[in-house]
Design a protein around this motif. Structure first.
Motif, mmCIF file in Angstrom:
data_model
loop_
_atom_site.group_PDB
_atom_site.id
_atom_site.type_symbol
_atom_site.label_atom_id
_atom_site.label_comp_id
_atom_site.label_asym_id
_atom_site.label_seq_id
_atom_site.Cartn_x
_atom_site.Cartn_y
_atom_site.Cartn_z
ATOM 1 N N ALA A 105 36.541 -4.957 48.963
ATOM 2 C CA ALA A 105 36.374 -4.748 47.521
ATOM 3 C C ALA A 105 35.359 -5.724 46.933
ATOM 4 N N GLY A 106 35.212 -6.873 47.562
ATOM 5 C CA GLY A 106 34.297 -7.884 47.052
ATOM 6 C C GLY A 106 32.950 -7.932 47.754
ATOM 7 N N MET A 107 32.725 -7.017 48.677
ATOM 8 C CA MET A 107 31.477 -7.046 49.437
ATOM 9 C C MET A 107 30.309 -6.475 48.633
ATOM 10 N N ASN A 108 29.109 -6.875 49.000
ATOM 11 C CA ASN A 108 27.893 -6.290 48.445
ATOM 12 C C ASN A 108 27.455 -5.141 49.349
ATOM 13 N N TYR A 109 27.267 -3.966 48.765
ATOM 14 C CA TYR A 109 26.839 -2.803 49.523
ATOM 15 C C TYR A 109 25.396 -2.491 49.130
ATOM 16 N N VAL A 110 24.468 -2.931 49.963
ATOM 17 C CA VAL A 110 23.045 -2.806 49.662
ATOM 18 C C VAL A 110 22.353 -2.060 50.798
ATOM 19 N N PHE A 111 21.582 -1.042 50.455
ATOM 20 C CA PHE A 111 20.826 -0.306 51.463
ATOM 21 C C PHE A 111 19.713 -1.182 52.038
ATOM 22 N N TYR A 112 19.482 -1.033 53.333
ATOM 23 C CA TYR A 112 18.351 -1.722 53.951
ATOM 24 C C TYR A 112 17.043 -1.208 53.347
ATOM 25 N N PRO A 113 16.010 -2.040 53.315
ATOM 26 C CA PRO A 113 14.716 -1.610 52.782
ATOM 27 C C PRO A 113 14.208 -0.344 53.477
ATOM 28 N N GLY A 114 13.763 0.607 52.669
ATOM 29 C CA GLY A 114 13.189 1.836 53.201
ATOM 30 C C GLY A 114 14.185 2.933 53.509
ATOM 31 N N ALA A 115 15.481 2.619 53.552
ATOM 32 C CA ALA A 115 16.482 3.613 53.941
ATOM 33 C C ALA A 115 16.548 4.782 52.961
ATOM 34 N N LEU A 116 16.598 4.481 51.669
ATOM 35 C CA LEU A 116 16.696 5.549 50.671
ATOM 36 C C LEU A 116 15.428 6.395 50.633
ATOM 37 N N ASP A 117 14.279 5.773 50.784
ATOM 38 C CA ASP A 117 13.017 6.527 50.814
ATOM 39 C C ASP A 117 12.977 7.456 52.016
ATOM 40 N N PHE A 118 13.458 6.978 53.153
ATOM 41 C CA PHE A 118 13.464 7.806 54.356
ATOM 42 C C PHE A 118 14.394 8.998 54.191
ATOM 43 N N ILE A 119 15.582 8.768 53.674
ATOM 44 C CA ILE A 119 16.537 9.867 53.460
ATOM 45 C C ILE A 119 15.944 10.905 52.511
ATOM 46 N N ALA A 120 15.340 10.449 51.418
ATOM 47 C CA ALA A 120 14.728 11.380 50.456
ATOM 48 C C ALA A 120 13.615 12.191 51.107
ATOM 49 N N ASP A 121 12.835 11.539 51.963
ATOM 50 C CA ASP A 121 11.711 12.220 52.612
ATOM 51 C C ASP A 121 12.186 13.304 53.576
ATOM 52 N N ILE A 122 13.158 12.993 54.416
ATOM 53 C CA ILE A 122 13.585 14.010 55.387
ATOM 54 C C ILE A 122 14.345 15.144 54.703
ATOM 55 N N ARG A 123 15.055 14.847 53.622
ATOM 56 C CA ARG A 123 15.741 15.919 52.894
ATOM 57 C C ARG A 123 14.730 16.857 52.244
ATOM 58 N N LYS A 124 13.573 16.333 51.806
ATOM 59 C CA LYS A 124 12.516 17.176 51.251
ATOM 60 C C LYS A 124 12.006 18.163 52.297
ATOM 61 N N HIS A 125 12.133 17.788 53.568
ATOM 62 C CA HIS A 125 11.696 18.651 54.663
ATOM 63 C C HIS A 125 12.830 19.544 55.166
ATOM 64 N N GLY A 126 13.922 19.613 54.440
ATOM 65 C CA GLY A 126 15.014 20.512 54.794
ATOM 66 C C GLY A 126 15.993 19.964 55.814
ATOM 67 N N VAL A 127 15.893 18.688 56.144
ATOM 68 C CA VAL A 127 16.792 18.083 57.124
ATOM 69 C C VAL A 127 18.133 17.758 56.462
ATOM 70 N N LYS A 128 19.220 18.193 57.084
ATOM 71 C CA LYS A 128 20.557 17.869 56.602
ATOM 72 C C LYS A 128 20.879 16.421 56.975
ATOM 73 N N CYS A 129 21.589 15.734 56.086
ATOM 74 C CA CYS A 129 21.912 14.332 56.327
ATOM 75 C C CYS A 129 23.421 14.101 56.218
ATOM 76 N N ALA A 130 23.979 13.412 57.211
ATOM 77 C CA ALA A 130 25.406 13.105 57.205
ATOM 78 C C ALA A 130 25.632 11.646 57.552
ATOM 79 N N ILE A 131 26.659 11.074 56.923
ATOM 80 C CA ILE A 131 27.172 9.771 57.330
ATOM 81 C C ILE A 131 28.238 10.019 58.385
ATOM 82 N N VAL A 132 28.175 9.274 59.479
ATOM 83 C CA VAL A 132 29.189 9.364 60.539
ATOM 84 C C VAL A 132 29.654 7.933 60.796
ATOM 85 N N THR A 133 30.753 7.556 60.159
ATOM 86 C CA THR A 133 31.169 6.151 60.170
ATOM 87 C C THR A 133 32.599 5.982 60.658
#
Length: 216
Positions: free
Chosen positions: A75-103
């Motif tokens: 509950a007290g942790m910082n949840y921060v995306f690594y640099p470039g991660a969000l840009d990469f996800i946005a880019d591949i989704r623009k190309h029709g790639v499905k994205c899933a979290i598997v954790t």
């Protein structure tokens, strides 16, 4: 040239920078309850909470106390995306790639993530977590389920992982597996994946297609 239709992402240590925080939390738990187990905070990486409790904390009362410590820590942790991660996800989704979290994280942990990142679930087509799997990493069940959710074969999917157990799960699934040298060094994971990445900065749909095409 070979392409890909889905990207299956591990979460901690792959997309978000939390592994050092987890090491501190589990280190404190280990010192309090299992000082006899050397490096427990590293041994448990990539495994589900149920597995950890069953394997290292067999009594009901201790399990309850461990979960309370973990929940408070998450509950007290910082949840921060690594640099470039969000840009990469946005880019591949623009190309029709499905994205899933598997954790390997459970529902309680994912609620903490959503509280910290309110639009988290909007970024992905599916979030698969510990409660969705019959077997934990390094078993490939989680990534097989990820591919099946999209109705795809594993050779149409790519996996992004950082932990040894997750890399093994990705490789065993038959997915092209990228290893992120975020927590472990490139040298340590180079023989445990198809391709090592330093991170997501500069990575794009076209670059991934180029890399996996080189395998052909």
């Amino acid at each position: 040239m070979k392409t890909f239709k889905a990207a299956l992402f591990d979460l901690d240590g792959t997309l978000i920078d939390t592994e050092d925080q987890y090491t501190v939390i589990w280190g404190a738990i280990a010192r309090k309850y299992r000082p006899d187990v050397k490096d427990l905070e590293y041994k448990i990486k990539g495994t589900t909470l149920v597995q950890i409790l069953d394997r290292y904390f067999p009594t009901t009362q201790v399990q309850k106390e461990v979960v309370e410590m973990l929940d408070k820590g998450e509950a007290g942790m910082n949840y921060v995306f690594y640099p470039g991660a969000l840009d990469f996800i946005a880019d591949i989704r623009k190309h029709g790639v499905k994205c899933a979290i598997v954790t390997s994280s459970n529902l309680q942990k994912m609620k903490a993530v959503e509280k910290a990142i309110p639009n988290f679930y909007e970024l992905f087509d599916k979030v698969l977590m510990a409660e969705d799997f019959d077997e934990s990493k390094p078993h490939p069940d989680c990534y097989l389920k990820g591919a099946a959710y999209f109705g795809l074969s594993t050779d149409e999917c790519v996996v992004f992982e950082d932990a040894f157990t997750g890399l093994e799960a990705g490789m065993r699934s038959g997915c092209y597996t990228f290893g992120l040298a975020t927590v472990n060094s490139a040298e340590a994971i180079k023989d445990k994946c198809h391709c090592v990445l330093d991170g997501f900065e500069g990575l794009s749909y076209e670059k991934v297609v180029e890399i996996i095409g080189e395998k052909e």
